[in-house]
Write an enzyme that holds these catalytic residues in place. Sequence first.
Site, PDB file in Angstrom:
ATOM      1  N   TYR A 148       0.848  -1.187   0.000  1.00  0.00           N
ATOM      2  CA  TYR A 148       0.000   0.000   0.000  1.00  0.00           C
ATOM      3  C   TYR A 148       0.889   1.244   0.000  1.00  0.00           C
ATOM      4  O   TYR A 148       1.477   1.618   1.003  1.00  0.00           O
ATOM      5  CB  TYR A 148      -0.914   0.029   1.223  1.00  0.00           C
ATOM      6  CG  TYR A 148      -1.902  -1.106   1.313  1.00  0.00           C
ATOM      7  CD1 TYR A 148      -2.242  -1.879   0.198  1.00  0.00           C
ATOM      8  CD2 TYR A 148      -2.509  -1.417   2.521  1.00  0.00           C
ATOM      9  CE1 TYR A 148      -3.147  -2.915   0.301  1.00  0.00           C
ATOM     10  CE2 TYR A 148      -3.431  -2.458   2.628  1.00  0.00           C
ATOM     11  CZ  TYR A 148      -3.738  -3.203   1.515  1.00  0.00           C
ATOM     12  OH  TYR A 148      -4.640  -4.236   1.616  1.00  0.00           O
ATOM     13  N   HIS A 171      -0.558 -12.052   0.827  1.00  0.00           N
ATOM     14  CA  HIS A 171      -1.514 -11.146   0.187  1.00  0.00           C
ATOM     15  C   HIS A 171      -2.210 -11.800  -1.006  1.00  0.00           C
ATOM     16  O   HIS A 171      -3.402 -11.572  -1.240  1.00  0.00           O
ATOM     17  CB  HIS A 171      -0.784  -9.871  -0.256  1.00  0.00           C
ATOM     18  CG  HIS A 171      -1.663  -8.677  -0.318  1.00  0.00           C
ATOM     19  ND1 HIS A 171      -1.189  -7.393  -0.217  1.00  0.00           N
ATOM     20  CD2 HIS A 171      -2.998  -8.538  -0.468  1.00  0.00           C
ATOM     21  CE1 HIS A 171      -2.179  -6.523  -0.310  1.00  0.00           C
ATOM     22  NE2 HIS A 171      -3.301  -7.198  -0.465  1.00  0.00           N
ATOM     23  N   SER A 215     -13.130  -4.480   1.508  1.00  0.00           N
ATOM     24  CA  SER A 215     -14.138  -3.789   0.689  1.00  0.00           C
ATOM     25  C   SER A 215     -15.550  -4.140   1.149  1.00  0.00           C
ATOM     26  O   SER A 215     -16.420  -4.455   0.327  1.00  0.00           O
ATOM     27  CB  SER A 215     -13.958  -4.127  -0.794  1.00  0.00           C
ATOM     28  OG  SER A 215     -12.738  -3.647  -1.287  1.00  0.00           O
ATOM     29  N   PRO A 216     -15.833  -4.085   2.461  1.00  0.00           N
ATOM     30  CA  PRO A 216     -17.163  -4.453   2.934  1.00  0.00           C
ATOM     31  C   PRO A 216     -18.243  -3.438   2.561  1.00  0.00           C
ATOM     32  O   PRO A 216     -19.433  -3.725   2.711  1.00  0.00           O
ATOM     33  CB  PRO A 216     -16.975  -4.510   4.455  1.00  0.00           C
ATOM     34  CG  PRO A 216     -15.888  -3.520   4.721  1.00  0.00           C
ATOM     35  CD  PRO A 216     -14.950  -3.647   3.556  1.00  0.00           C
ATOM     36  N   LEU A 217     -17.807  -2.271   2.054  1.00  0.00           N
ATOM     37  CA  LEU A 217     -18.758  -1.249   1.615  1.00  0.00           C
ATOM     38  C   LEU A 217     -18.830  -1.161   0.098  1.00  0.00           C
ATOM     39  O   LEU A 217     -19.185  -0.122  -0.466  1.00  0.00           O
ATOM     40  CB  LEU A 217     -18.397   0.106   2.228  1.00  0.00           C
ATOM     41  CG  LEU A 217     -18.396   0.127   3.760  1.00  0.00           C
ATOM     42  CD1 LEU A 217     -18.000   1.490   4.292  1.00  0.00           C
ATOM     43  CD2 LEU A 217     -19.751  -0.294   4.315  1.00  0.00           C
ATOM     44  N   GLY A 218     -18.480  -2.278  -0.558  1.00  0.00           N
ATOM     45  CA  GLY A 218     -18.639  -2.349  -2.012  1.00  0.00           C
ATOM     46  C   GLY A 218     -17.827  -1.325  -2.766  1.00  0.00           C
ATOM     47  O   GLY A 218     -18.260  -0.837  -3.807  1.00  0.00           O
ATOM     48  N   ARG A 219     -16.649  -0.986  -2.236  1.00  0.00           N
ATOM     49  CA  ARG A 219     -15.763   0.017  -2.861  1.00  0.00           C
ATOM     50  C   ARG A 219     -16.456   1.377  -2.971  1.00  0.00           C
ATOM     51  O   ARG A 219     -16.293   2.080  -3.956  1.00  0.00           O
ATOM     52  CB  ARG A 219     -15.271  -0.486  -4.220  1.00  0.00           C
ATOM     53  CG  ARG A 219     -14.519  -1.821  -4.117  1.00  0.00           C
ATOM     54  CD  ARG A 219     -14.126  -2.363  -5.472  1.00  0.00           C
ATOM     55  NE  ARG A 219     -13.567  -3.700  -5.354  1.00  0.00           N
ATOM     56  CZ  ARG A 219     -12.282  -3.988  -5.175  1.00  0.00           C
ATOM     57  NH1 ARG A 219     -11.411  -3.009  -5.111  1.00  0.00           N
ATOM     58  NH2 ARG A 219     -11.872  -5.234  -5.059  1.00  0.00           N
TER      59      ARG A 219
END
Length: 334
Positions: free
Chosen positions: A60, A130, A209-213
């Site tokens: 990152y 990863h 990405s639990p908020l759908g990106r």
Amino acid sequence: MTETAQQRRLGASGPLVSPIGLGFMSFRTGSGPDDQRQATAVVDAALDSGITFFDTADVYGPEHSEILLGRAIRGRRDRVVLATKFGNALDRDSNPGHRRIDGRPEYIRTAIEASLRRLGVDHVDLYYQHRVDPTVPIEDTVGALAELVAAGKVLHLGLSEPGPQTIRRAHAVHPIAAIQSEWSVFTRDIETDTVPVARELGIALVPYSPLGRAWLTGAVHSRGDVSGQRTAHPRFAEENFATNHALAEEVSALAAALGVRPSQVALAWLLGRGDDVIPIPGTRHPEYVRENAGAVGIRLTEDQQERLGKLAEQVAGERSIRPESLGTEAPPKA
């Protein structure tokens, strides 16, 4: 959310962590003073909200995220369960910016030393591969990771986006504490094979990405609201945008009826999938950290859970720009 509220365990014998963690991938553009102030403010908000689980990776930035997070937790390491990742090696000389998947034991030994140095710690609590290296037997990779556990540099092991047979083979070499995969109201494919295997083996599930990106935050209404790497993501493509926006509006409508935020509904849905699920939404903004932490107190009815769960069947576009790299099975050990 308080520090002790509804804690969840990373694997059968791993540490207890907050039910929602903090992903640090958003901090990848630099590691200067302004970035540090923002990173520290986010960590402050997380700790104040009872979040104890922090997730980063060497790639990152590259490296900026680990540097910023390490500085931000200085002096309070004992309050943090710290996870980082290896396996996306950068070719700095011949092809700068190019990443190759690398699961070789010799690479792992250098990668952990570099991460510990950037983070300013003597160990990490959870160390993920990863991406699975399809050229290296997973037994060799996990064997090298087990050596790091024996040396005290790593306490627990994880895999990100592994295939189900890879999970079994890895776990046979050394216990795997956590599997990290994309999972959300918009993305449910891991429920078919990854989730059952992980639960059979007592492995925690860490959705990224639990908020759908950003689709599930209620903040995306036009393609102009999309920035950064998301602009190239298939689910934001012009031909898919209207369909996915309509689905996201269904989440927003339920949130409005409940008097909460869309992101909180999306996280509450994931938390309701099982006590072994620990999502790690990422953000650069303290107010969103506090908002995400508030999802822990939301309870959805069975009908609401089912209504949200059906949305993934209608989502347009692949979940990843590089789907061929996900869930790759490493070759068997000769």
